[in-house]
Design a protein around this motif. Structure first.
Motif, short mmCIF file in Angstrom:
data_model
loop_
_atom_site.label_atom_id
_atom_site.label_comp_id
_atom_site.label_asym_id
_atom_site.label_seq_id
_atom_site.Cartn_x
_atom_site.Cartn_y
_atom_site.Cartn_z
N ARG A 28 -37.59 -46.26 47.66
CA ARG A 28 -38.32 -47.00 46.64
C ARG A 28 -39.56 -46.28 46.13
NH1 ARG A 28 -35.46 -51.33 44.50
NH2 ARG A 28 -34.43 -52.54 46.15
N GLU A 29 -39.82 -45.06 46.63
CA GLU A 29 -41.09 -44.40 46.28
C GLU A 29 -41.23 -44.11 44.78
OE1 GLU A 29 -39.96 -43.02 50.46
OE2 GLU A 29 -38.96 -43.41 48.55
N LEU A 30 -40.12 -43.82 44.12
CA LEU A 30 -40.14 -43.48 42.70
C LEU A 30 -39.19 -44.39 41.93
CD1 LEU A 30 -39.89 -39.58 43.05
CD2 LEU A 30 -41.96 -40.90 42.55
N PRO A 31 -39.52 -44.72 40.69
CA PRO A 31 -38.67 -45.63 39.90
C PRO A 31 -37.47 -44.92 39.29
CG PRO A 31 -40.56 -44.99 38.60
CD PRO A 31 -40.76 -44.36 39.95
N MET A 32 -36.65 -44.30 40.14
CA MET A 32 -35.53 -43.52 39.65
C MET A 32 -34.46 -43.46 40.74
SD MET A 32 -37.39 -39.80 39.98
CE MET A 32 -35.97 -38.90 39.39
N PHE A 33 -33.29 -42.93 40.37
CA PHE A 33 -32.24 -42.74 41.37
C PHE A 33 -31.46 -41.47 41.04
CE2 PHE A 33 -30.03 -44.98 38.01
CZ PHE A 33 -28.75 -44.44 38.01
N ASP A 34 -30.85 -40.90 42.08
CA ASP A 34 -29.99 -39.73 41.95
C ASP A 34 -28.59 -40.12 42.39
OD1 ASP A 34 -31.46 -36.83 41.53
OD2 ASP A 34 -32.83 -38.34 42.33
N LEU A 35 -27.61 -39.77 41.57
CA LEU A 35 -26.21 -40.04 41.84
C LEU A 35 -25.46 -38.72 41.78
CD1 LEU A 35 -23.63 -41.89 41.97
CD2 LEU A 35 -23.79 -42.05 39.47
N ARG A 36 -24.65 -38.45 42.81
CA ARG A 36 -23.86 -37.23 42.80
C ARG A 36 -22.44 -37.55 43.22
NH1 ARG A 36 -26.51 -32.21 45.42
NH2 ARG A 36 -27.47 -32.21 43.36
N LEU A 37 -21.49 -37.07 42.43
CA LEU A 37 -20.07 -37.18 42.77
C LEU A 37 -19.58 -35.82 43.24
CD1 LEU A 37 -18.67 -39.27 39.77
CD2 LEU A 37 -19.98 -40.04 41.75
N ILE A 38 -18.95 -35.77 44.40
CA ILE A 38 -18.44 -34.53 44.96
C ILE A 38 -16.93 -34.66 45.08
CG2 ILE A 38 -18.58 -32.87 46.85
CD1 ILE A 38 -21.21 -35.54 46.67
N PHE A 39 -16.22 -33.89 44.27
CA PHE A 39 -14.77 -33.93 44.25
C PHE A 39 -14.20 -32.73 45.00
CE2 PHE A 39 -16.23 -36.01 40.38
CZ PHE A 39 -15.45 -37.15 40.30
N SER A 40 -13.09 -32.94 45.68
CA SER A 40 -12.36 -31.79 46.24
C SER A 40 -11.58 -31.18 45.09
CB SER A 40 -11.43 -32.25 47.36
OG SER A 40 -10.76 -31.15 47.92
N ALA A 41 -12.32 -30.54 44.20
CA ALA A 41 -11.75 -30.04 42.95
C ALA A 41 -12.32 -28.68 42.61
CB ALA A 41 -12.04 -31.04 41.81
N GLY A 42 -12.56 -27.87 43.66
CA GLY A 42 -13.05 -26.52 43.46
C GLY A 42 -11.93 -25.54 43.19
N SER A 43 -12.28 -24.27 43.10
CA SER A 43 -11.29 -23.26 42.72
C SER A 43 -10.23 -23.04 43.78
CB SER A 43 -11.99 -21.94 42.41
OG SER A 43 -12.66 -21.43 43.55
N SER A 44 -10.45 -23.54 45.01
CA SER A 44 -9.40 -23.45 46.02
C SER A 44 -8.21 -24.33 45.64
CB SER A 44 -9.94 -23.85 47.40
OG SER A 44 -10.48 -25.16 47.37
N GLN A 45 -8.38 -25.20 44.65
CA GLN A 45 -7.29 -26.04 44.14
C GLN A 45 -6.68 -25.50 42.86
OE1 GLN A 45 -6.17 -28.52 45.89
NE2 GLN A 45 -7.84 -28.94 47.34
N ASP A 46 -7.07 -24.27 42.48
CA ASP A 46 -6.57 -23.70 41.22
C ASP A 46 -5.08 -23.41 41.22
OD1 ASP A 46 -8.93 -23.68 39.79
OD2 ASP A 46 -9.45 -21.61 40.28
N ALA A 47 -4.50 -23.23 42.40
CA ALA A 47 -3.08 -22.84 42.54
C ALA A 47 -2.84 -21.54 41.77
CB ALA A 47 -2.17 -23.97 42.07
N ASP A 48 -1.89 -21.54 40.84
CA ASP A 48 -1.55 -20.29 40.15
C ASP A 48 -2.30 -20.13 38.83
OD1 ASP A 48 -0.33 -22.34 38.81
OD2 ASP A 48 1.66 -21.42 38.71
N ALA A 49 -3.43 -20.85 38.68
CA ALA A 49 -4.21 -20.77 37.43
C ALA A 49 -5.69 -20.55 37.75
CB ALA A 49 -4.01 -22.02 36.60
N PRO A 50 -6.07 -19.39 38.31
CA PRO A 50 -7.48 -19.14 38.63
C PRO A 50 -8.40 -19.35 37.43
CG PRO A 50 -6.10 -17.46 39.65
CD PRO A 50 -5.20 -18.28 38.76
N GLY A 51 -9.45 -20.13 37.63
CA GLY A 51 -10.37 -20.49 36.56
C GLY A 51 -10.20 -21.92 36.10
N LEU A 52 -9.11 -22.58 36.52
CA LEU A 52 -8.80 -23.93 36.04
C LEU A 52 -9.87 -24.94 36.46
CD1 LEU A 52 -6.88 -26.00 34.75
CD2 LEU A 52 -5.62 -26.07 36.91
N ALA A 53 -10.32 -24.88 37.71
CA ALA A 53 -11.31 -25.85 38.19
C ALA A 53 -12.64 -25.71 37.46
CB ALA A 53 -11.51 -25.69 39.70
#
Length: 496
Positions: A83-108
């Protein structure tokens, strides 16, 4: 920045390294290449000065009351009320990095960069203006393990609600406009051309290929000049539908919110995402053969990179290895490597080592640049320092000093809401216990010299090193003798 401050920040970074999961200790930016930097405009809007001022308070250690639950759609949520500051931080972390690119490097990376390029009725400019007009800040990025989308907003309902509505559209229902797709592809291709002039990047690409072979970590997150042009909008849409699903995300939330408000925000965001399960974890890499490779490059300096497979994020030796690495080469002046290579001989501006634990075994790396005519001798010196350290372990004084530095830097890990949301994201993504920060601190402070030495020798060996150099082939000179005041000074300026 003073060397002492650098050391303190490096120690704090060891605590937070899991957040990025692929970038924190990639010294030659194996993930964040110049091609990635070309995406900056597409990845994030500028931070508003009003919010920067709110975030400028002095660090203080917080006792975190972490609350966790799952949304109806299956998203995992971690929340800390602050409650110290009148704001909030929201972060979504998806298992959607380049290790999921399969045969299309750069897709993520492409998919993530395109999130804020368009939603129904709004183009990239209108989206940026929408967040800015509400005093909100949107950010995104993709790495090897994960892809991120974040929102910082004032917590008052008249600002929070429209900011969340726009954020949910951007992450859950992007339109992937064709003109933006072509523009970002061209930016990436320009980045690949720039890479050809960066020996450190060339060395890091070769190193990761040698280290990981056909494993998903082998390729650059940015893809290549051959793979990126072939990626289609249909592939982006399919990847978003699968990898940005509500069952494949961790929601981290910190700020001036009640539990009920946090639950409503998580439900709103989760409900806006495509429906689907978590993606399967990637397999562990095979142990590579030790090797030495060289890339011929016209330069006065030679880039040297030494690596081997390190640990994954679940390894129980993480605290011991973090402490051991801090003494070897994880900080500024005073580490074993910095003392021998720079302080006593003036061979490099800096030499650094580090573990990057990820979902699968991440790399342990040592990285430096030195005079081309002394590269062979410097490489042997680095190998000798590592071998001696593994043989003897740290001294009691080195370990005590490292413990004190960690204790001093530890408050930085939760100094701001942004720091806390990063910690929550790491805990959720890597399935760490809610008491992780306190556990890590207690484990680190109770370590003995023998425990650190044992952990280092369990995971590191000079016989397993994969080495890549990039620079000219020139006649070699002997190294200068160690001295308190070396006659030679490091050549040129370090590359970043």
């Amino acid at each position: 920045m003073s060397e002492r401050k650098k050391t303190r920040l490096a120690l704090a970074g060891l605590i937070v390294v899991a957040l990025i999961g692929s970038a924190a200790f990639y010294f030659a930016k194996t993930d964040d290449s110049k091609a990635g930097e070309a995406l900056d405009k597409a990845k994030a809007s500028q931070k508003l000065q009003s919010l920067a001022e709110l975030d400028g308070k002095a660090p203080s250690r917080r006792s975190l009351d972490v609350q966790t639950w799952n949304t109806a759609e299956g998203a995992k949520v971690l929340f800390v009320e602050a409650r110290e500051l009148p704001m909030f931080d929201l972060r979504l972390i998806f298992s959607a990095g380049s290790s999921q690119d399969a045969d299309a490097p750069g897709l993520a990376v492409l998919t993530n960069a395109m999130l804020n390029e368009g939603v129904a009725g709004k183009d990239v400019g209108a989206i940026a203006q929408g967040f800015e007009g509400l005093g909100a800040d949107f950010g995104n990025g993709a790495f090897k393990d994960m892809a991120l989308a974040s929102l910082r907003s004032l917590s008052a309902a008249d600002k929070r609600e429209p900011a969340l509505k726009l954020f949910a559209e951007v992450v859950g229902k992007p339109t992937f406009p064709a003109d933006s797709f072509a523009r970002i592809k061209n930016q990436m291709l320009a980045g690949f051309e720039y890479q050809k002039q960066n020996p450190g990047k060339l060395a890091s690409l070769e190193l990761m290929n040698r280290l990981y072979g056909d494993h998903p970590y082998a390729h650059s997150s940015d893809g290549t000049a051959k793979t990126v042009p072939a990626i289609t909008l249909a592939q982006l849409k399919a990847f978003h539908e699968k990898a940005y699903a509500s069952g494949n995300v961790v929601i981290a939330l910190v700020g001036d919110l009640s539990r009920a408000e946090a639950e409503a925000i998580a439900a709103q965001v989760s409900g806006a995402l495509p429906k689907g399960p978590a993606l399967a974890k990637i397999p562990q890499p095979a142990e590579p053969k030790a090797s030495i490779g060289h890339i011929e490059f016209p330069s006065k300096q030679t880039n040297l990179m030494l690596a081997q497979l390190g640990i994954d994020r679940d390894d129980p030796d993480y605290a011991a290895l973090s402490m051991g690495n801090q003494i070897l080469g994880g900080g500024g002046f005073g580490t074993r490597l910095m003392s021998e290579v720079r302080e006593k001989r003036g061979l490099a501006y800096g030499v650094y080592s580090g573990f990057t634990p990820m979902q699968a075994r991440g790399p342990f790396m040592i990285n430096l640049q030195t005079r081309a005519e002394m590269s062979e001798g410097t490489l042997k010196l680095v190998q000798d320092v590592l071998a001696d350290y593994l043989k003897t372990g740290p001294t009691e004084k080195e370990l005590d000093d490292a413990k004190r530095e960690l204790a001093g830097s530890f408050p930085l890990s939760t100094a701001s809401n942004a720091d806390i949301v990063g910690q929550l994201g790491a805990m959720g993504f890597y399935n760490l216990p809610l008491s992780y920060l306190e556990d890590f601190m207690q484990q680190s402070q109770s370590l003995t010299v023998e425990q650190v030495k044992t952990a280092l020798n369990k995971h590191l060996s000079t016989d397993k090193l994969v080495i890549v150099s990039a620079g000219p082939t020139v006649p070699q000179k002997p190294l200068p003798a160690p001295s308190d005041k070396p006659a030679e000074q490091p050549l040129g300026v370090p590359e970043h």
